[in-house]
Write an enzyme that holds these catalytic residues in place. Structure first.
Site, PDB file in Angstrom:
ATOM      1  N   GLY A   1      65.168  56.167  27.506  1.00 30.19           N
ATOM      2  CA  GLY A   1      65.678  56.924  28.039  1.00 30.19           C
ATOM      3  C   GLY A   1      66.123  58.116  28.386  1.00 30.19           C
ATOM      4  O   GLY A   1      65.162  58.591  29.031  1.00 30.19           O
ATOM      5  N   GLY A   2      66.481  58.783  27.717  1.00 27.66           N
ATOM      6  CA  GLY A   2      67.148  59.988  28.043  1.00 27.66           C
ATOM      7  C   GLY A   2      65.808  60.986  27.729  1.00 27.66           C
ATOM      8  O   GLY A   2      65.883  61.823  29.102  1.00 27.66           O
TER       9      GLY A   2
ATOM     10  N   ASN B   1      63.942  55.001  32.263  1.00 28.40           N
ATOM     11  CA  ASN B   1      65.741  53.681  32.446  1.00 28.40           C
ATOM     12  C   ASN B   1      66.258  54.762  32.595  1.00 28.40           C
ATOM     13  O   ASN B   1      67.011  55.640  31.649  1.00 28.40           O
ATOM     14  CB  ASN B   1      65.763  53.295  31.452  1.00 28.40           C
ATOM     15  CG  ASN B   1      67.427  52.115  31.545  1.00 28.40           C
ATOM     16  OD1 ASN B   1      67.347  52.795  32.726  1.00 28.40           O
ATOM     17  ND2 ASN B   1      67.163  51.904  30.877  1.00 28.40           N
ATOM     18  N   TRP B   2      66.411  55.060  34.115  1.00 25.29           N
ATOM     19  CA  TRP B   2      67.054  56.199  33.928  1.00 25.29           C
ATOM     20  C   TRP B   2      69.052  56.650  33.798  1.00 25.29           C
ATOM     21  O   TRP B   2      69.569  56.790  34.062  1.00 25.29           O
ATOM     22  CB  TRP B   2      67.085  57.127  35.466  1.00 25.29           C
ATOM     23  CG  TRP B   2      65.841  57.812  35.661  1.00 25.29           C
ATOM     24  CD1 TRP B   2      65.343  58.237  34.768  1.00 25.29           C
ATOM     25  CD2 TRP B   2      65.407  58.924  37.264  1.00 25.29           C
ATOM     26  NE1 TRP B   2      64.232  58.956  35.152  1.00 25.29           N
ATOM     27  CE2 TRP B   2      63.943  59.312  36.874  1.00 25.29           C
ATOM     28  CE3 TRP B   2      65.910  59.166  38.052  1.00 25.29           C
ATOM     29  CZ2 TRP B   2      63.688  59.664  37.994  1.00 25.29           C
ATOM     30  CZ3 TRP B   2      65.577  59.400  39.117  1.00 25.29           C
ATOM     31  CH2 TRP B   2      64.096  59.991  38.991  1.00 25.29           C
ATOM     32  N   LYS B   3      69.206  55.263  33.783  1.00 20.02           N
ATOM     33  CA  LYS B   3      70.587  54.471  33.523  1.00 20.02           C
ATOM     34  C   LYS B   3      71.120  54.935  34.852  1.00 20.02           C
ATOM     35  O   LYS B   3      70.852  55.627  35.938  1.00 20.02           O
ATOM     36  CB  LYS B   3      71.122  55.179  32.242  1.00 20.02           C
ATOM     37  CG  LYS B   3      70.209  54.085  31.519  1.00 20.02           C
ATOM     38  CD  LYS B   3      70.682  54.327  30.279  1.00 20.02           C
ATOM     39  CE  LYS B   3      69.715  54.395  28.812  1.00 20.02           C
ATOM     40  NZ  LYS B   3      70.558  54.482  27.660  1.00 20.02           N
TER      41      LYS B   3
ATOM     42  N   HIS C   1      69.047  44.185  29.917  1.00 18.32           N
ATOM     43  CA  HIS C   1      68.671  44.753  28.536  1.00 18.32           C
ATOM     44  C   HIS C   1      69.970  45.402  28.100  1.00 18.32           C
ATOM     45  O   HIS C   1      70.855  45.007  28.707  1.00 18.32           O
ATOM     46  CB  HIS C   1      68.800  46.968  29.547  1.00 18.32           C
ATOM     47  CG  HIS C   1      69.420  47.978  28.848  1.00 18.32           C
ATOM     48  ND1 HIS C   1      70.126  48.834  28.225  1.00 18.32           N
ATOM     49  CD2 HIS C   1      68.071  49.142  28.724  1.00 18.32           C
ATOM     50  CE1 HIS C   1      69.766  49.856  27.695  1.00 18.32           C
ATOM     51  NE2 HIS C   1      68.609  49.859  27.714  1.00 18.32           N
TER      52      HIS C   1
ATOM     53  N   SER D   1      65.313  55.524  21.587  1.00 16.47           N
ATOM     54  CA  SER D   1      65.052  57.357  20.994  1.00 16.47           C
ATOM     55  C   SER D   1      63.246  57.760  21.117  1.00 16.47           C
ATOM     56  O   SER D   1      62.875  58.656  20.082  1.00 16.47           O
ATOM     57  CB  SER D   1      65.530  57.525  19.674  1.00 16.47           C
ATOM     58  OG  SER D   1      66.335  57.143  20.019  1.00 16.47           O
TER      59      SER D   1
ATOM     60  N   GLY E   1      69.862  55.651  22.277  1.00 22.12           N
ATOM     61  CA  GLY E   1      70.265  56.667  22.385  1.00 22.12           C
ATOM     62  C   GLY E   1      71.087  57.135  21.160  1.00 22.12           C
ATOM     63  O   GLY E   1      71.804  58.409  21.560  1.00 22.12           O
TER      64      GLY E   1
ATOM     65  N   GLU F   1      72.488  47.713  27.505  1.00 22.75           N
ATOM     66  CA  GLU F   1      74.069  47.984  27.471  1.00 22.75           C
ATOM     67  C   GLU F   1      74.132  47.186  28.634  1.00 22.75           C
ATOM     68  O   GLU F   1      75.831  46.784  28.794  1.00 22.75           O
ATOM     69  CB  GLU F   1      73.149  49.327  28.673  1.00 22.75           C
ATOM     70  CG  GLU F   1      73.741  50.117  27.816  1.00 22.75           C
ATOM     71  CD  GLU F   1      72.054  51.550  27.950  1.00 22.75           C
ATOM     72  OE1 GLU F   1      72.656  51.389  29.280  1.00 22.75           O
ATOM     73  OE2 GLU F   1      72.320  52.394  27.229  1.00 22.75           O
TER      74      GLU F   1
ATOM     75  N   GLU G   1      63.757  47.119  22.514  1.00 18.35           N
ATOM     76  CA  GLU G   1      64.489  47.800  21.634  1.00 18.35           C
ATOM     77  C   GLU G   1      65.949  47.199  20.663  1.00 18.35           C
ATOM     78  O   GLU G   1      66.672  47.361  21.663  1.00 18.35           O
ATOM     79  CB  GLU G   1      65.245  48.416  23.680  1.00 18.35           C
ATOM     80  CG  GLU G   1      64.406  48.608  24.432  1.00 18.35           C
ATOM     81  CD  GLU G   1      64.839  49.266  25.855  1.00 18.35           C
ATOM     82  OE1 GLU G   1      64.335  50.429  25.756  1.00 18.35           O
ATOM     83  OE2 GLU G   1      65.873  48.249  25.881  1.00 18.35           O
TER      84      GLU G   1
HETATM   85  C1  PEP Z   1      66.777  52.618  26.899  1.00 15.92           C
HETATM   86  O1  PEP Z   1      68.211  53.270  27.443  1.00 15.92           O
HETATM   87  O2  PEP Z   1      66.035  51.274  27.274  1.00 15.92           O
HETATM   88  C2  PEP Z   1      66.676  53.638  25.901  1.00 15.92           C
HETATM   89  C3  PEP Z   1      65.240  53.404  25.820  1.00 15.92           C
HETATM   90  O3  PEP Z   1      67.204  54.500  25.993  1.00 15.92           O
HETATM   91  P1  PEP Z   1      67.152  55.610  24.427  1.00 15.92           P
HETATM   92  O4  PEP Z   1      65.173  56.370  24.759  1.00 15.92           O
HETATM   93  O5  PEP Z   1      67.155  56.475  25.611  1.00 15.92           O
HETATM   94  O6  PEP Z   1      67.407  55.815  23.890  1.00 15.92           O
END
Ligand code: PEP
Length: 254
Positions: free
Chosen positions: A234-235, A9-11, A95, A213, A173, A97, A167
Site C-alpha cells: 500500500g503506502g 495498491n494506491w487506494k 480488500h 506495512s 497501514g 477496507e 493481509e
Molecule cells: C494494503 O492496503 O493492501 C496494504 C498492504 O497497505 P500498507 O502496505 O500501507 O499496509
C-alpha cells in the site's frame, strides 16, 4: 514454479500527473533491471487507470474494485465489462477496507470472484484477520472460513488464475508487520487449505502475497519465507523509487 509478484495498491491517492510520472520512473527502473523475474502490478484509482495503463511498459495496471453486474441502474459503479474496455484484466477483490468500510459480505465477494473469473480476469483475493481474532487465537480458523466462503463454489480448474493476498488487518497501514514466523505459518496454512479443499497441484500453483506495512526495510525477510510469493504493497507503492526497491528485493531472491 510459482510466479513472484509485487503489486502496488494506491487506494484513493495520487492524481493523473503523478500516475504518469510514476509510470515513467518505474518503466525506467524496470528497463535497467537485469533480472526482471517478478510480475509487477499497480492498482491506481479509477480516474487514473487510463493514463497509467497507457504509460505502463514493464508492468501491468489493474483495478481496485468493480461491481459484479453486467450493466444497468447502479449509479456510481463500474462494471468488469467497462474495465475490459480499458484493456484491463486484473482486479483486487475482498480488500479489508472494502469488507469493513463498505460492508462487502463474503457472498458479495464470491459474486465478484465469479464475475472476474467468468470474464478471464486475474483476481487478487485478499483475506486477513483483525487483531481481536488473532488475540483470541482464532486466526487460522478465521482464514479458513474466509477462504471457504469465497472459493467453495469453484473447482480447481476455475481457480487457476487466482492470486491470494494474506493481509492481516492489524498490519495494514499501521507500520506493524507480521513477523516472518507469523507470515510463513499463515501462508503454509493457506496452502494446506488449498491442498485439502482442491488439490496439491493447485496449491503449488497459486501465488500467495503478503500485505501489511511491507516496505523496503522489511521486504527481504518477508519475501525470503518459502511460502511468501511476493507482496501487496500500500503506502510504500506510492513512490516509484521505494516501490522499485521492493521489486528489486524480490528480483534478487531465489
Ligand atoms: C494494503 O492496503 O493492501 C496494504 C498492504 O497497505 P500498507 O502496505 O500501507 O499496509
Amino acid at each position: 514454479m510459482r510466479k513472484k509478484i509485487v503489486a502496488g495498491n494506491w487506494k484513493m491517492n495520487l492524481l493523473k500527473d503523478d500516475a504518469i510520472r510514476f509510470a515513467e520512473e518505474l518503466n525506467q527502473g524496470l528497463f535497467s533491471t537485469d533480472n526482471r523475474t517478478t510480475d509487477v502490478f499497480v492498482f491506481p484509482g479509477f480516474t487514473l487507470l487510463e493514463a497509467a495503463r497507457q504509460n505502463a511498459e514493464y508492468f501491468k495496471i489493474g483495478a481496485q474494485n468493480f461491481y459484479p453486474k453486467q450493466s444497468g441502474a447502479f449509479t456510481g459503479e463500474v462494471s468488469i465489462e467497462q474495465l475490459k474496455d480499458l484493456n484491463l484484466d486484473v482486479v483486487i477483490i475482498g480488500h479489508s477496507e472494502r469488507r469493513i468500510l463498505f460492508n462487502e459480505s463474503n457472498q458479495f465477494i464470491q459474486e465478484k470472484l465469479f464475475s472476474a473469473l467468468d470474464n478471464d480476469f486475474t483476481p487478487i483475493l485478499c483475506i486477513g484477520e483483525t487483531l481481536d481474532v488473532r488475540n483470541n487465537g482464532h486466526h487460522f480458523s478465521f482464514i479458513s472460513e474466509q477462504l471457504a466462503a469465497a472459493l467453495n463454489a469453484f473447482n480447481a480448474h476455475q481457480l487457476e488464475k487466482l492470486i491470494l493476498a494474506y493481509e492481516p488487518v492489524w498490519a495494514i497501514g499501521t507500520g506493524i508487520t507480521a513477523s516472518t514466523e507469523q507470515a510463513e505459518e499463515m501462508h503454509c496454512h493457506i496452502r494446506s487449505w488449498l491442498t485439502n479443499n482442491f488439490s496439491l497441484e493447485l496449491a503449488e500453483k497459486i501465488s500467495i502475497l503478503y500485505g501489511g506495512s511491507c516496505n523496503e526495510m522489511n521486504a527481504k525477510e518477508l519475501f525470503s519465507c518459502p511460502n511468501v510469493d511476493g507482496g501487496l504493497i500500500g503506502g510504500a507503492s506510492l513512490n516509484a523509487k521505494q516501490f522499485l526497491s521492493i521489486i528489486n528485493i524480490m528480483n534478487g531472491l531465489f
